[in-house]
Design an enzyme around this catalytic site. Structure first.
Site, PDB file in Angstrom:
ATOM      1  N   LYS A  66      43.838   3.365  -3.894  1.00 57.20           N
ATOM      2  CA  LYS A  66      44.863   2.406  -3.464  1.00 57.20           C
ATOM      3  C   LYS A  66      46.168   2.716  -4.175  1.00 57.20           C
ATOM      4  CE  LYS A  66      46.114  -1.250  -1.219  1.00 57.20           C
ATOM      5  NZ  LYS A  66      47.232  -0.399  -0.727  1.00 57.20           N
ATOM      6  N   LYS A  90      45.883  -0.044 -13.112  1.00 59.90           N
ATOM      7  CA  LYS A  90      46.435  -1.319 -12.627  1.00 59.90           C
ATOM      8  C   LYS A  90      45.414  -2.139 -11.838  1.00 59.90           C
ATOM      9  CE  LYS A  90      50.567  -0.703 -10.960  1.00 59.90           C
ATOM     10  NZ  LYS A  90      51.663  -0.379 -10.008  1.00 59.90           N
ATOM     11  N   LYS A 102      48.175   7.625  -5.114  1.00 55.96           N
ATOM     12  CA  LYS A 102      49.624   7.546  -4.880  1.00 55.96           C
ATOM     13  C   LYS A 102      50.041   8.741  -4.050  1.00 55.96           C
ATOM     14  CE  LYS A 102      53.090   4.931  -6.421  1.00 55.96           C
ATOM     15  NZ  LYS A 102      52.953   3.592  -6.999  1.00 55.96           N
ATOM     16  N   THR A 186      55.239  -8.517  -5.777  1.00 51.83           N
ATOM     17  CA  THR A 186      55.421  -7.775  -7.031  1.00 51.83           C
ATOM     18  C   THR A 186      56.216  -8.639  -8.013  1.00 51.83           C
ATOM     19  OG1 THR A 186      55.395  -5.730  -5.783  1.00 51.83           O
ATOM     20  CG2 THR A 186      56.267  -5.611  -8.033  1.00 51.83           C
ATOM     21  N   ASN A 218      63.533  -4.481  -3.726  1.00 56.59           N
ATOM     22  CA  ASN A 218      62.638  -5.599  -3.423  1.00 56.59           C
ATOM     23  C   ASN A 218      62.194  -6.343  -4.691  1.00 56.59           C
ATOM     24  OD1 ASN A 218      59.527  -6.380  -3.077  1.00 56.59           O
ATOM     25  ND2 ASN A 218      60.668  -6.850  -1.230  1.00 56.59           N
ATOM     26  N   SER A 346      48.282  -6.700  -1.758  1.00 58.34           N
ATOM     27  CA  SER A 346      47.822  -5.644  -0.846  1.00 58.34           C
ATOM     28  C   SER A 346      46.313  -5.771  -0.633  1.00 58.34           C
ATOM     29  CB  SER A 346      48.111  -4.261  -1.437  1.00 58.34           C
ATOM     30  OG  SER A 346      49.380  -3.799  -1.062  1.00 58.34           O
TER      31      SER A 346
HETATM   32  N1  GLU Z   1      53.574   0.645  -4.820  1.00 58.59           N
HETATM   33  C1  GLU Z   1      53.072  -0.548  -5.434  1.00 58.59           C
HETATM   34  C2  GLU Z   1      52.612  -0.250  -6.843  1.00 58.59           C
HETATM   35  O1  GLU Z   1      53.075   0.661  -7.481  1.00 58.59           O
HETATM   36  C3  GLU Z   1      52.020  -1.234  -4.578  1.00 58.59           C
HETATM   37  C4  GLU Z   1      50.782  -0.418  -4.301  1.00 58.59           C
HETATM   38  C5  GLU Z   1      49.857  -1.069  -3.300  1.00 58.59           C
HETATM   39  O2  GLU Z   1      50.125  -2.160  -2.852  1.00 58.59           O
HETATM   40  O3  GLU Z   1      48.855  -0.409  -2.988  1.00 58.59           O
HETATM   41  O4  GLU Z   1      51.839  -0.980  -7.412  1.00 58.59           O
END
Ligand code: GLU
Length: 411
Positions: A66, A90, A102, A186, A218, A346
């Site tokens: 994810k 995370k 990622k 976020t 954002n 998410s």
């Molecule tokens: N890009 C965001 C992060 O760095 C969200 C990642 C997601 O929702 O999968 O946490």
């Protein structure tokens, strides 16, 4: 130091502290898979440009990979690997059944027309299609990507696979299977944590607290709104072109209008102009890095005045700076906790897609709050127990959750 080395230092520090079996460190030092993708795009002038795309699937011990997809000129394998590793930590910190990944494209999206952006995204989605899926790897928005881009990915993925898989990405627009509250998640997540930390750190009325925010995308702009509503004073804000500062506090409504109409907060009148570097050193109580990696370094850490730093960006503080801030007694709410609200919602979106049952915004936010506060309590407790920073404590918490689920005897 490249960002992946930075991430590995953090891993080793936490692993040493809890005397983690060396074999686990060996396993977590490498991603499961790194995918390099060719992304050919027909440009508006008829020529074909070939961009470099990446997806790193770091670890799926706790669930499907994810993490977001970013469009940025500095994207490369080391950066994406580091970001994918941080996603692994995370998702474990907030205790959701997801792993870490990622991806991104090395491109300056500001140089693309809308049509080129869509064609590039669709090309990327076709290249990614064999590797992603709601039970395998679930991308999301990140730097310079958004809901509309996610909707194009779903659409293209459906064409390639012949059937729709709504949960293949998250951060979709609400009318295309997105979750209520995802766009603000976020900042909301960071805000819930910050409220807890303010109570522990500052023995004063919140209305006297001053804030600087680096990055007005954002995460940064929503955080500015939330803190203003709570009565704090936003004295400095910046975007990629530079920053603005006013000891009186900035007029946010005006700032947003200027940003929307003229493209940058620096177009605002009657305020002092400052650089992005200067913003970090402004005299404030709370600093919110909400832009990119590697902003707080050994060079500027000692000049920071804030007592609390909330890392809405990923990787804004390098390990050398972390040591300095620690010694100075600065509380750093680390990225892997502070910005985890995004991936948490998410996950809620993914759940709603799986069950085809959609939640109200109140339900989403109350579940988000619950998750964030539980993670905060756990991390705060571990930082007290081991006498370490919140970052190291967050890593300890994540490493325990992940390694508990790995059976070394099966290898
Ligand atoms: N890009 C965001 C992060 O760095 C969200 C990642 C997601 O929702 O999968 O946490």
């Amino acid at each position: 130091m490249n960002p992946f080395e930075h991430a590995m230092l953090q891993l080793n520090k936490a692993a040493d502290l809890i005397k983690l079996d060396y074999n686990f460190i060996r396993l977590l030092e490498k991603p499961d898979r790194t995918i390099q993708l060719k992304v050919p795009v027909k440009m508006d002038n008829g020529s074909i440009k070939v961009f470099d795309g990446y997806r790193v699937q770091y670890d799926n011990t706790l669930g499907p990979y994810k993490g977001g997809l970013r469009y940025y000129q500095s994207v490369d394998l080391d950066e994406v690997k580091a970001l994918a590793f941080w996603m692994t930590i995370k998702t474990a910190v907030v205790d959701i059944p997801m792993g870490g990944g990622k991806g991104g494209i090395k491109v300056n999206p500001k140089e693309l027309s809308f049509g080129e952006l869509e064609r590039m995204t669709r090309s990327f989605a076709r290249a990614l299609a064999p590797f992603i899926g709601s039970n395998v790897d679930v991308p999301a928005p990140d730097v310079y990507t958004n809901g509309e881009i996610m909707a194009w990915i779903v659409d293209e993925n459906t064409k390639v696979k012949g059937e729709e898989d709504l949960g293949v990405v998250t951060g979709k627009p609400i009318e295309k299977g997105g979750s209520k509250g995802r766009d603000r998640a976020t900042a909301m997540g960071g805000f819930y944590l910050l409220q807890e930390l303010i109570e522990k750190v500052f023995n004063q009325d919140v209305k006297t607290l001053r804030v600087a925010i680096q990055g007005f995308g954002n995460a940064g702009s929503v955080m500015a709104d939330l803190l203003t509503e709570l009565g704090l004073k936003i004295v400095a804000v910046s975007d990629s072109k530079g920053g603005v500062y006013s000891t009186e506090g900035l007029n946010l409504a005006e700032l947003k209008k200027v940003k929307a109409e003229k493209g940058s907060v620096t177009e605002m009148n009657d305020v002092q102009k400052i650089s992005n570097e200067e913003l970090l050193e402004v005299d404030v109580d709370i600093l919110v890095p909400a832009a990119l990696e590697n902003q707080i370094t050994e060079e500027n850490a000692a000049n920071i005045k804030a007592r609390v730093i909330v890392e809405l960006a990923n990787g804004p503080t390098n390990p050398g700076a972390d040591e300095i801030l620690n010694k100075m007694g600065v509380y750093v709410l680390p990225d892997v906790l502070a910005n985890a609200g995004g991936v948490t919602v998410s996950y809620f979106e993914w759940q709603q897609n799986q069950e085809n049952d959609y939640w109200s915004e109140e339900v989403v936010l109350s579940r988000l709050r619950e998750k964030m506060l539980a993670a905060f309590e756990d991390v705060w407790g571990k930082s007290q127990e081991y006498g370490v920073s919140l970052r190291t404590a967050a890593f300890v918490s994540a490493l325990k959750r992940i390694t508990q689920r790995i059976d070394l005897s099966q290898l």
